[in-house]
Design a protein around this motif. Structure first.
Motif, PDB file in Angstrom:
ATOM      1  N   GLN A 270      28.346  44.234  39.419  1.00  0.00           N
ATOM      2  CA  GLN A 270      26.992  43.825  39.042  1.00  0.00           C
ATOM      3  C   GLN A 270      26.819  42.346  39.353  1.00  0.00           C
ATOM      4  N   ALA A 271      25.952  42.079  40.317  1.00  0.00           N
ATOM      5  CA  ALA A 271      25.632  40.702  40.680  1.00  0.00           C
ATOM      6  C   ALA A 271      24.525  40.195  39.757  1.00  0.00           C
ATOM      7  N   PRO A 272      24.405  38.880  39.620  1.00  0.00           N
ATOM      8  CA  PRO A 272      23.368  38.314  38.746  1.00  0.00           C
ATOM      9  C   PRO A 272      21.979  38.816  39.125  1.00  0.00           C
ATOM     10  N   GLY A 273      21.264  39.318  38.142  1.00  0.00           N
ATOM     11  CA  GLY A 273      19.903  39.772  38.376  1.00  0.00           C
ATOM     12  C   GLY A 273      19.776  41.110  39.058  1.00  0.00           C
ATOM     13  N   LYS A 274      20.900  41.792  39.270  1.00  0.00           N
ATOM     14  CA  LYS A 274      20.865  43.077  39.969  1.00  0.00           C
ATOM     15  C   LYS A 274      21.450  44.178  39.096  1.00  0.00           C
ATOM     16  N   GLN A 275      21.188  45.417  39.505  1.00  0.00           N
ATOM     17  CA  GLN A 275      21.735  46.553  38.775  1.00  0.00           C
ATOM     18  C   GLN A 275      23.209  46.743  39.089  1.00  0.00           C
ATOM     19  N   ARG A 276      23.891  47.375  38.170  1.00  0.00           N
ATOM     20  CA  ARG A 276      25.292  47.720  38.381  1.00  0.00           C
ATOM     21  C   ARG A 276      25.358  48.798  39.463  1.00  0.00           C
ATOM     22  N   GLU A 277      26.279  48.634  40.422  1.00  0.00           N
ATOM     23  CA  GLU A 277      26.382  49.546  41.557  1.00  0.00           C
ATOM     24  C   GLU A 277      27.810  50.062  41.697  1.00  0.00           C
ATOM     25  N   LEU A 278      27.925  51.309  42.124  1.00  0.00           N
ATOM     26  CA  LEU A 278      29.236  51.882  42.396  1.00  0.00           C
ATOM     27  C   LEU A 278      29.809  51.281  43.672  1.00  0.00           C
TER      28      LEU A 278
ATOM     29  N   THR B 213      30.228  38.505  45.419  1.00  0.00           N
ATOM     30  CA  THR B 213      30.259  37.830  44.124  1.00  0.00           C
ATOM     31  C   THR B 213      29.560  38.687  43.071  1.00  0.00           C
ATOM     32  N   ALA B 214      30.279  38.986  41.999  1.00  0.00           N
ATOM     33  CA  ALA B 214      29.758  39.875  40.960  1.00  0.00           C
ATOM     34  C   ALA B 214      30.799  39.993  39.857  1.00  0.00           C
ATOM     35  N   VAL B 215      30.386  40.601  38.762  1.00  0.00           N
ATOM     36  CA  VAL B 215      31.344  41.059  37.765  1.00  0.00           C
ATOM     37  C   VAL B 215      31.735  42.487  38.139  1.00  0.00           C
ATOM     38  N   TYR B 216      33.029  42.736  38.179  1.00  0.00           N
ATOM     39  CA  TYR B 216      33.551  44.040  38.567  1.00  0.00           C
ATOM     40  C   TYR B 216      34.028  44.781  37.320  1.00  0.00           C
ATOM     41  N   TYR B 217      33.591  46.037  37.205  1.00  0.00           N
ATOM     42  CA  TYR B 217      33.879  46.856  36.038  1.00  0.00           C
ATOM     43  C   TYR B 217      34.633  48.119  36.442  1.00  0.00           C
TER      44      TYR B 217
ATOM     45  N   TYR C  73      43.535  50.325  40.969  1.00  0.00           N
ATOM     46  CA  TYR C  73      43.462  49.039  41.661  1.00  0.00           C
ATOM     47  C   TYR C  73      42.279  49.013  42.612  1.00  0.00           C
ATOM     48  N   LEU C  74      41.817  47.807  42.897  1.00  0.00           N
ATOM     49  CA  LEU C  74      40.839  47.611  43.956  1.00  0.00           C
ATOM     50  C   LEU C  74      41.320  46.431  44.798  1.00  0.00           C
ATOM     51  N   GLN C  75      41.808  46.732  45.987  1.00  0.00           N
ATOM     52  CA  GLN C  75      42.208  45.684  46.931  1.00  0.00           C
ATOM     53  C   GLN C  75      40.986  45.283  47.729  1.00  0.00           C
ATOM     54  N   MET C  76      40.630  44.024  47.659  1.00  0.00           N
ATOM     55  CA  MET C  76      39.424  43.519  48.313  1.00  0.00           C
ATOM     56  C   MET C  76      39.837  42.507  49.368  1.00  0.00           C
ATOM     57  N   ASN C  77      39.577  42.826  50.626  1.00  0.00           N
ATOM     58  CA  ASN C  77      39.894  41.945  51.748  1.00  0.00           C
ATOM     59  C   ASN C  77      38.613  41.494  52.437  1.00  0.00           C
ATOM     60  N   SER C  78      38.735  40.475  53.245  1.00  0.00           N
ATOM     61  CA  SER C  78      37.590  39.949  54.013  1.00  0.00           C
ATOM     62  C   SER C  78      36.375  39.745  53.103  1.00  0.00           C
ATOM     63  N   LEU C  79      36.610  39.095  51.995  1.00  0.00           N
ATOM     64  CA  LEU C  79      35.554  38.928  51.005  1.00  0.00           C
ATOM     65  C   LEU C  79      34.418  38.065  51.535  1.00  0.00           C
TER      66      LEU C  79
ATOM     67  N   ILE D 168      44.126  61.160  29.192  1.00  0.00           N
ATOM     68  CA  ILE D 168      45.079  61.633  30.200  1.00  0.00           C
ATOM     69  C   ILE D 168      44.622  61.111  31.556  1.00  0.00           C
ATOM     70  N   PHE D 169      45.109  59.940  31.895  1.00  0.00           N
ATOM     71  CA  PHE D 169      44.631  59.175  33.054  1.00  0.00           C
ATOM     72  C   PHE D 169      44.649  60.004  34.333  1.00  0.00           C
ATOM     73  N   ARG D 170      45.737  60.736  34.562  1.00  0.00           N
ATOM     74  CA  ARG D 170      45.910  61.411  35.847  1.00  0.00           C
ATOM     75  C   ARG D 170      44.884  62.534  36.063  1.00  0.00           C
ATOM     76  N   ALA D 171      44.218  62.926  34.997  1.00  0.00           N
ATOM     77  CA  ALA D 171      43.297  64.060  35.080  1.00  0.00           C
ATOM     78  C   ALA D 171      41.871  63.659  35.440  1.00  0.00           C
ATOM     79  N   TYR D 172      41.591  62.356  35.514  1.00  0.00           N
ATOM     80  CA  TYR D 172      40.212  61.917  35.654  1.00  0.00           C
ATOM     81  C   TYR D 172      40.007  61.007  36.848  1.00  0.00           C
ATOM     82  N   ALA D 173      38.822  61.130  37.442  1.00  0.00           N
ATOM     83  CA  ALA D 173      38.410  60.181  38.459  1.00  0.00           C
ATOM     84  C   ALA D 173      38.201  58.806  37.836  1.00  0.00           C
ATOM     85  N   MET D 174      38.410  57.792  38.632  1.00  0.00           N
ATOM     86  CA  MET D 174      38.210  56.411  38.198  1.00  0.00           C
ATOM     87  C   MET D 174      37.292  55.700  39.188  1.00  0.00           C
ATOM     88  N   ASN D 175      36.489  54.816  38.669  1.00  0.00           N
ATOM     89  CA  ASN D 175      35.489  54.131  39.482  1.00  0.00           C
ATOM     90  C   ASN D 175      35.558  52.623  39.291  1.00  0.00           C
ATOM     91  N   TRP D 176      35.177  51.912  40.337  1.00  0.00           N
ATOM     92  CA  TRP D 176      34.906  50.478  40.255  1.00  0.00           C
ATOM     93  C   TRP D 176      33.422  50.269  40.560  1.00  0.00           C
TER      94      TRP D 176
END
Length: 114
Positions: free
Chosen positions: A39-47, A90-94, A79-85, A28-36
């Motif tokens: 994880q950059a190369p060689g680094k830990q995954r970060e919120l 640079t990373a993999v986004y999850y 969604y994640l709108q990313m401006n002024s990149l 039930i999507f509407r009931a839960y928080a969502m996160n992005w």
């Protein structure tokens, strides 16, 4: 079963924009928080950003003022709108949600380079 499918990554020049999408199913999507996370190369995954079930948002300091998280409960999509990149974005986004367990998408690669 819970599924999270990200899309929208790619190669973009510094200063450019991208919009990531995460299509959710199996809960039930509407009931839960969502996160992005990222994880950059060689680094830990970060919120990176979080949106609550009621629409409240939180951001990592590194992206405040540049990234915007939003959700469309009718489409079960976050969604994640990313401006002024910047190159350091640079990373993999999850996409992530926490029900009884943590669930993750497969990730989408973002490369910021000239």
């Amino acid at each position: 079963q819970v599924q999270l499918v990200e899309s929208g990554g790619g190669l973009v020049q510094p200063g450019g924009s991208l919009r990531l999408s995460c299509a959710a199913s199996g809960f039930i999507f509407r009931a839960y928080a969502m996160n992005w996370y990222h994880q950059a190369p060689g680094k830990q995954r970060e919120l990176v950003a979080r949106i609550s079930s009621s629409g409240g948002t939180n951001y990592a300091d590194s992206v405040k003022g540049r990234f915007t998280i939003s959700r469309d409960n009718a489409k079960n999509t976050v969604y994640l709108q990313m401006n002024s990149l910047k190159p350091e974005d640079t990373a993999v986004y999850y996409c992530n949600t926490h029900l009884l367990n943590d669930y993750w998408g497969q990730g989408t690669q973002v490369i910021v380079s000239s």
